[in-house]
Design a protein around this motif. Structure first.
Motif, PDB file in Angstrom:
ATOM      1  N   ALA A  14     -49.434 -50.222   8.462  1.00  0.00           N
ATOM      2  CA  ALA A  14     -49.921 -50.366   9.842  1.00  0.00           C
ATOM      3  C   ALA A  14     -51.366 -50.864   9.899  1.00  0.00           C
ATOM      4  O   ALA A  14     -51.849 -51.265  10.962  1.00  0.00           O
ATOM      5  CB  ALA A  14     -49.805 -49.033  10.559  1.00  0.00           C
ATOM      6  N   ASP A  15     -52.072 -50.891   8.739  1.00  0.00           N
ATOM      7  CA  ASP A  15     -53.498 -51.249   8.782  1.00  0.00           C
ATOM      8  C   ASP A  15     -53.742 -52.736   9.061  1.00  0.00           C
ATOM      9  O   ASP A  15     -54.872 -53.146   9.345  1.00  0.00           O
ATOM     10  CB  ASP A  15     -54.203 -50.816   7.485  1.00  0.00           C
ATOM     11  CG  ASP A  15     -53.623 -51.496   6.243  1.00  0.00           C
ATOM     12  OD1 ASP A  15     -52.899 -52.494   6.380  1.00  0.00           O
ATOM     13  OD2 ASP A  15     -53.903 -51.023   5.124  1.00  0.00           O
ATOM     14  N   GLY A  16     -52.674 -53.542   8.972  1.00  0.00           N
ATOM     15  CA  GLY A  16     -52.806 -54.958   9.330  1.00  0.00           C
ATOM     16  C   GLY A  16     -53.639 -55.792   8.375  1.00  0.00           C
ATOM     17  O   GLY A  16     -54.081 -56.887   8.711  1.00  0.00           O
ATOM     18  N   LYS A  17     -53.858 -55.294   7.143  1.00  0.00           N
ATOM     19  CA  LYS A  17     -54.759 -56.014   6.222  1.00  0.00           C
ATOM     20  C   LYS A  17     -54.040 -57.042   5.354  1.00  0.00           C
ATOM     21  O   LYS A  17     -54.673 -57.821   4.657  1.00  0.00           O
ATOM     22  CB  LYS A  17     -55.462 -54.998   5.303  1.00  0.00           C
ATOM     23  CG  LYS A  17     -56.461 -54.119   6.021  1.00  0.00           C
ATOM     24  CD  LYS A  17     -57.122 -53.190   5.025  1.00  0.00           C
ATOM     25  CE  LYS A  17     -58.138 -52.288   5.715  1.00  0.00           C
ATOM     26  NZ  LYS A  17     -58.476 -51.145   4.876  1.00  0.00           N
ATOM     27  N   ALA A  18     -52.695 -56.972   5.315  1.00  0.00           N
ATOM     28  CA  ALA A  18     -51.954 -57.776   4.328  1.00  0.00           C
ATOM     29  C   ALA A  18     -51.368 -59.050   4.936  1.00  0.00           C
ATOM     30  O   ALA A  18     -51.237 -59.192   6.147  1.00  0.00           O
ATOM     31  CB  ALA A  18     -50.828 -56.927   3.746  1.00  0.00           C
ATOM     32  N   VAL A  19     -50.990 -59.954   4.026  1.00  0.00           N
ATOM     33  CA  VAL A  19     -50.208 -61.134   4.399  1.00  0.00           C
ATOM     34  C   VAL A  19     -48.791 -60.906   3.857  1.00  0.00           C
ATOM     35  O   VAL A  19     -48.632 -60.527   2.696  1.00  0.00           O
ATOM     36  CB  VAL A  19     -50.825 -62.408   3.766  1.00  0.00           C
ATOM     37  CG1 VAL A  19     -49.857 -63.576   3.811  1.00  0.00           C
ATOM     38  CG2 VAL A  19     -52.124 -62.767   4.487  1.00  0.00           C
ATOM     39  N   VAL A  20     -47.782 -61.095   4.708  1.00  0.00           N
ATOM     40  CA  VAL A  20     -46.403 -61.008   4.244  1.00  0.00           C
ATOM     41  C   VAL A  20     -46.018 -62.372   3.675  1.00  0.00           C
ATOM     42  O   VAL A  20     -46.207 -63.398   4.347  1.00  0.00           O
ATOM     43  CB  VAL A  20     -45.442 -60.633   5.402  1.00  0.00           C
ATOM     44  CG1 VAL A  20     -43.994 -60.723   4.953  1.00  0.00           C
ATOM     45  CG2 VAL A  20     -45.759 -59.235   5.932  1.00  0.00           C
ATOM     46  N   VAL A  21     -45.526 -62.380   2.433  1.00  0.00           N
ATOM     47  CA  VAL A  21     -45.051 -63.636   1.839  1.00  0.00           C
ATOM     48  C   VAL A  21     -43.532 -63.559   1.771  1.00  0.00           C
ATOM     49  O   VAL A  21     -42.971 -62.812   0.959  1.00  0.00           O
ATOM     50  CB  VAL A  21     -45.662 -63.864   0.441  1.00  0.00           C
ATOM     51  CG1 VAL A  21     -45.100 -65.145  -0.181  1.00  0.00           C
ATOM     52  CG2 VAL A  21     -47.177 -63.946   0.540  1.00  0.00           C
ATOM     53  N   ASN A  22     -42.887 -64.282   2.677  1.00  0.00           N
ATOM     54  CA  ASN A  22     -41.417 -64.253   2.741  1.00  0.00           C
ATOM     55  C   ASN A  22     -40.869 -65.416   1.924  1.00  0.00           C
ATOM     56  O   ASN A  22     -41.309 -66.554   2.071  1.00  0.00           O
ATOM     57  CB  ASN A  22     -40.968 -64.331   4.204  1.00  0.00           C
ATOM     58  CG  ASN A  22     -39.471 -64.228   4.317  1.00  0.00           C
ATOM     59  OD1 ASN A  22     -38.752 -65.140   3.914  1.00  0.00           O
ATOM     60  ND2 ASN A  22     -38.985 -63.119   4.841  1.00  0.00           N
ATOM     61  N   LEU A  23     -39.873 -65.101   1.057  1.00  0.00           N
ATOM     62  CA  LEU A  23     -39.375 -66.083   0.080  1.00  0.00           C
ATOM     63  C   LEU A  23     -38.158 -66.869   0.569  1.00  0.00           C
ATOM     64  O   LEU A  23     -37.577 -67.644  -0.187  1.00  0.00           O
ATOM     65  CB  LEU A  23     -38.998 -65.332  -1.226  1.00  0.00           C
ATOM     66  CG  LEU A  23     -40.090 -64.939  -2.220  1.00  0.00           C
ATOM     67  CD1 LEU A  23     -40.601 -66.195  -2.930  1.00  0.00           C
ATOM     68  CD2 LEU A  23     -41.262 -64.202  -1.618  1.00  0.00           C
ATOM     69  N   SER A  24     -37.770 -66.670   1.838  1.00  0.00           N
ATOM     70  CA  SER A  24     -36.468 -67.198   2.286  1.00  0.00           C
ATOM     71  C   SER A  24     -36.342 -68.715   2.223  1.00  0.00           C
ATOM     72  O   SER A  24     -35.229 -69.238   2.259  1.00  0.00           O
ATOM     73  CB  SER A  24     -36.190 -66.746   3.724  1.00  0.00           C
ATOM     74  OG  SER A  24     -36.176 -65.342   3.777  1.00  0.00           O
ATOM     75  N   ARG A  25     -37.465 -69.434   2.138  1.00  0.00           N
ATOM     76  CA  ARG A  25     -37.337 -70.906   2.057  1.00  0.00           C
ATOM     77  C   ARG A  25     -37.122 -71.399   0.620  1.00  0.00           C
ATOM     78  O   ARG A  25     -36.859 -72.583   0.410  1.00  0.00           O
ATOM     79  CB  ARG A  25     -38.579 -71.566   2.652  1.00  0.00           C
ATOM     80  CG  ARG A  25     -38.632 -71.424   4.180  1.00  0.00           C
ATOM     81  CD  ARG A  25     -39.878 -72.068   4.739  1.00  0.00           C
ATOM     82  NE  ARG A  25     -39.907 -73.499   4.609  1.00  0.00           N
ATOM     83  CZ  ARG A  25     -40.989 -74.219   4.221  1.00  0.00           C
ATOM     84  NH1 ARG A  25     -42.116 -73.598   3.913  1.00  0.00           N
ATOM     85  NH2 ARG A  25     -40.921 -75.516   4.142  1.00  0.00           N
ATOM     86  N   LEU A  26     -37.209 -70.494  -0.356  1.00  0.00           N
ATOM     87  CA  LEU A  26     -36.937 -70.909  -1.747  1.00  0.00           C
ATOM     88  C   LEU A  26     -35.438 -70.778  -1.976  1.00  0.00           C
ATOM     89  O   LEU A  26     -34.946 -69.747  -2.425  1.00  0.00           O
ATOM     90  CB  LEU A  26     -37.705 -70.024  -2.745  1.00  0.00           C
ATOM     91  CG  LEU A  26     -39.149 -70.424  -3.037  1.00  0.00           C
ATOM     92  CD1 LEU A  26     -40.051 -70.068  -1.866  1.00  0.00           C
ATOM     93  CD2 LEU A  26     -39.663 -69.760  -4.303  1.00  0.00           C
ATOM     94  N   ARG A  27     -34.682 -71.830  -1.676  1.00  0.00           N
ATOM     95  CA  ARG A  27     -33.231 -71.714  -1.546  1.00  0.00           C
ATOM     96  C   ARG A  27     -32.441 -72.568  -2.530  1.00  0.00           C
ATOM     97  O   ARG A  27     -31.265 -72.812  -2.310  1.00  0.00           O
ATOM     98  CB  ARG A  27     -32.821 -72.198  -0.143  1.00  0.00           C
ATOM     99  CG  ARG A  27     -33.203 -71.280   0.953  1.00  0.00           C
ATOM    100  CD  ARG A  27     -32.360 -71.506   2.176  1.00  0.00           C
ATOM    101  NE  ARG A  27     -32.487 -70.371   3.055  1.00  0.00           N
ATOM    102  CZ  ARG A  27     -31.777 -69.268   2.945  1.00  0.00           C
ATOM    103  NH1 ARG A  27     -30.838 -69.166   2.035  1.00  0.00           N
ATOM    104  NH2 ARG A  27     -31.983 -68.251   3.769  1.00  0.00           N
ATOM    105  N   LYS A  28     -33.071 -73.039  -3.590  1.00  0.00           N
ATOM    106  CA  LYS A  28     -32.323 -73.957  -4.480  1.00  0.00           C
ATOM    107  C   LYS A  28     -31.492 -73.206  -5.508  1.00  0.00           C
ATOM    108  O   LYS A  28     -31.954 -72.236  -6.110  1.00  0.00           O
ATOM    109  CB  LYS A  28     -33.303 -74.844  -5.244  1.00  0.00           C
ATOM    110  CG  LYS A  28     -33.771 -76.042  -4.465  1.00  0.00           C
ATOM    111  CD  LYS A  28     -34.359 -77.077  -5.437  1.00  0.00           C
ATOM    112  CE  LYS A  28     -35.472 -77.843  -4.780  1.00  0.00           C
ATOM    113  NZ  LYS A  28     -36.710 -77.115  -4.559  1.00  0.00           N
ATOM    114  N   ILE A  29     -30.262 -73.705  -5.687  1.00  0.00           N
ATOM    115  CA  ILE A  29     -29.496 -73.314  -6.873  1.00  0.00           C
ATOM    116  C   ILE A  29     -29.993 -74.279  -7.948  1.00  0.00           C
ATOM    117  O   ILE A  29     -29.713 -75.481  -7.890  1.00  0.00           O
ATOM    118  CB  ILE A  29     -27.974 -73.517  -6.647  1.00  0.00           C
ATOM    119  CG1 ILE A  29     -27.482 -72.811  -5.376  1.00  0.00           C
ATOM    120  CG2 ILE A  29     -27.194 -73.134  -7.906  1.00  0.00           C
ATOM    121  CD1 ILE A  29     -27.280 -71.339  -5.462  1.00  0.00           C
TER     122      ILE A  29
END
Ligand code: FAD
Length: 475
Positions: free
Chosen positions: A82-97
């Protein structure tokens, strides 16, 4: 933070660096809706190089990172604090087989590929990727590996840890470790991939993995059986395995209250048997050979079990559609519970032989303290893993009961500990159970975990507030 935002936008493109609350909100709450955090930004890089550059940019200004995949985890591990200090790094665009190698029974995929897409790619190459979870349409390879997910076929193929051959990881300082080796044998020192499997994003960001493939089964037999008791279920599993060995690919225990929730909340769900029974098992046998009559093997064992009174009733699926309907009863239990409302959830493991004792003693202890509570027990009994959840059937009484989560958890976890079990079988620790670890893990083991964390992430920038409780800057 403006210079960091500018850098992140330059690295991944403005469309993939989200700061507007309406865009970021789906990434800031967990699947169960239990945790909601805040973040400086949600960043969606497109490839490993971008992930590394984002990590370097954050590390340069001491900004913590929360790795995130499909956001289906059940312990709040992918939700920022809840402190709001972080960056979320979402990996969903790394989609290659990246590659499929049937001769080596291996597949290499990006971390953001969904589990269902890995299964489909394996299937397309005439192979099986056996990991199977109810969340497989949404959960991603990086998340599955980071939680060391289990699911319904662990009995035969092992959990995720046993299915990983190699990893590519972006380390907390932004370096890329390429450990994508498709080797079955490699005794060249410490096997580092195991540090990242089940680490819940606290040691680095997995960007790709090489996974094991298997021969595709050519026949499957699925049965839904009413059993006399959990002890009868464990006994039946033991008998089936002594006859059919590894052909027993799944063996799931389901209590009547679990089935009732599915019948109540999932449209089209139907009780496969004409009478209600307190306990069921869903059994699946598979074989790559068609020369073995699997249905006959199962039916012979069932005839004995019915004669002994261990199995009270049952149905064997006569078609793929029937098998799918039986499986959907099992797979919809989590969704049905979610629709019913909040419950106190436990994901525990004990030795398979101790499951009946656990259910008897935990049920009696909880009923004595909280008369009339509802216990929804189900799970992978072949792995000694139960999902063991409690709520009040009357919604107006539930909030007061949920407020007692800690004391209910103590009853369950103390017994699990006494029986030599684990307080987290397959979902992990995340935010949910980190305060419990010191009570249930040997001090030496915990100390080693802290040292490993410190060695890899001395500034504590990788998924802070998850798994370990702060004792050093890095925690
Ligand atoms: P997320 O939820 O996004 O993340 C989970 C954790 O991994 C977080 O700590 C996050 O920081 C970390 N993480 C995510 N991606 C990365 C990455 N690339 N690198 C480093 N760290 C990362 N689990 C089981 O084991 N068995 C089941 O049978 C099962 N059934 C489920 C059924 C339902 C309906 C749901 C909703 C969940 C179920 N789960 C089950 C929970 C399970 O943990 C997840 O579905 C899956 O493993 C998480 O994948 P994800 O991509 O959604 O990860």
């Amino acid at each position: 933070m403006t210079p960091l935002f500018d850098t992140l936008r330059t690295l991944v493109g403005s469309a993939h660096c989200l700061t507007d609350p309406s865009a970021t909100s789906p990434y800031l709450t967990d699947w169960r809706g239990r945790y909601t955090g805040t973040a400086l930004a949600v960043v969606l890089p497109a490839d490993t190089a971008q992930v590394a550059a984002v990590v370097q940019a954050c590390a340069a200004v001491g900004v913590p990172i929360v790795p995130q995949g499909g956001n289906t985890g059940l312990c709040g591990g992918a939700t920022p604090l809840a402190d709001g200090k972080a960056v979320v790094v979402n990996l969903s665009r790394l989609r290659k087989i990246r590659s499929v190698d049937p001769a080596n029974n291996a597949i290499t995929v990006d971390a953001g590929v969904t589990l269902a897409d890995v299964q489909a790619a394996a299937d397309g190459a005439g192979r099986l990727f056996p990991l199977s979870l109810a969340s497989e349409g949404s959960c991603e390879v990086g998340g599955v590996i980071s939680t060391n997910a289990g699911g319904v076929q662990v009995l035969r193929y092992g959990n995720t840890r046993e299915l990983v051959l190699g990893l590519e990881v972006v380390l907390p300082d932004g370096q890329i470790w390429n450990g994508l080796r498709a080797l079955r044998k490699d005794n060249t020192g410490y096997d580092l991939k195991h540090l990242f499997i089940g680490a819940e994003g606290t040691l680095g960001i997995i960007t790709a993995a090489t996974l094991k493939l298997f021969a595709k089964p050519r026949q499957t037999v699925t049965a839904w059986l009413a059993v006399a008791s959990p002890a009868a279920a464990v006994e039946l599993l033991s008998r089936l395995r002594s006859v059919a060995g590894d052909r027993v690919t799944a063996f799931e225990l389901i209590s009547r209250p679990s089935l009732d929730l599915v019948l109540q909340h999932i449209p089209g769900a139907r009780d496969p048997l004409s009478q209600a029974h307190p306990w069921y098992v869903l059994v699946e046998l598979t074989d790559t050979l068609i020369s073995v009559d699997l249905a006959a093997v199962l039916e012979a064992e069932l005839a004995t079990a019915i004669g002994d009174g261990a199995v009270l009733d049952g149905t064997v699926a006569a078609s793929q559609a029937q098998a799918t309907a039986l499986w959907s009863l099992r797979e919809n239990i989590s969704e049905a519970q979610k629709r019913e409302g909040v419950s106190i959830k436990h994901d525990i493991a004990v030795p398979v032989s101790a499951i009946p004792e656990f259910l008897d003693r935990a049920g009696a202890a909880l009923e004595a303290c909280y008369p009339g509570l509802r216990i929804v027990a189900f799970g992978h009994v072949g792995d000694g893993n139960l999902h063991y959840n409690q709520s009040r059937p009357r919604h107006d009484e539930n909030a007061a009961f949920i407020a007692r989560t800690e004391e209910v958890g103590r009853v369950v976890h103390d017994l699990v500990h006494e029986l030599g079990g684990s307080i987290s079988a397959e979902h992990g620790i995340g935010q949910l159970k980190r305060a419990l670890l010191p009570a249930y893990k040997p001090a030496v083991e915990l100390e080693l975990m802290h040292r490993i964390k410190y060695a890899l992430d001395p500034r504590g920038l990788m998924n802070p507030g998850k798994v370990l409780q702060g004792r050093r800057a890095a925690d």
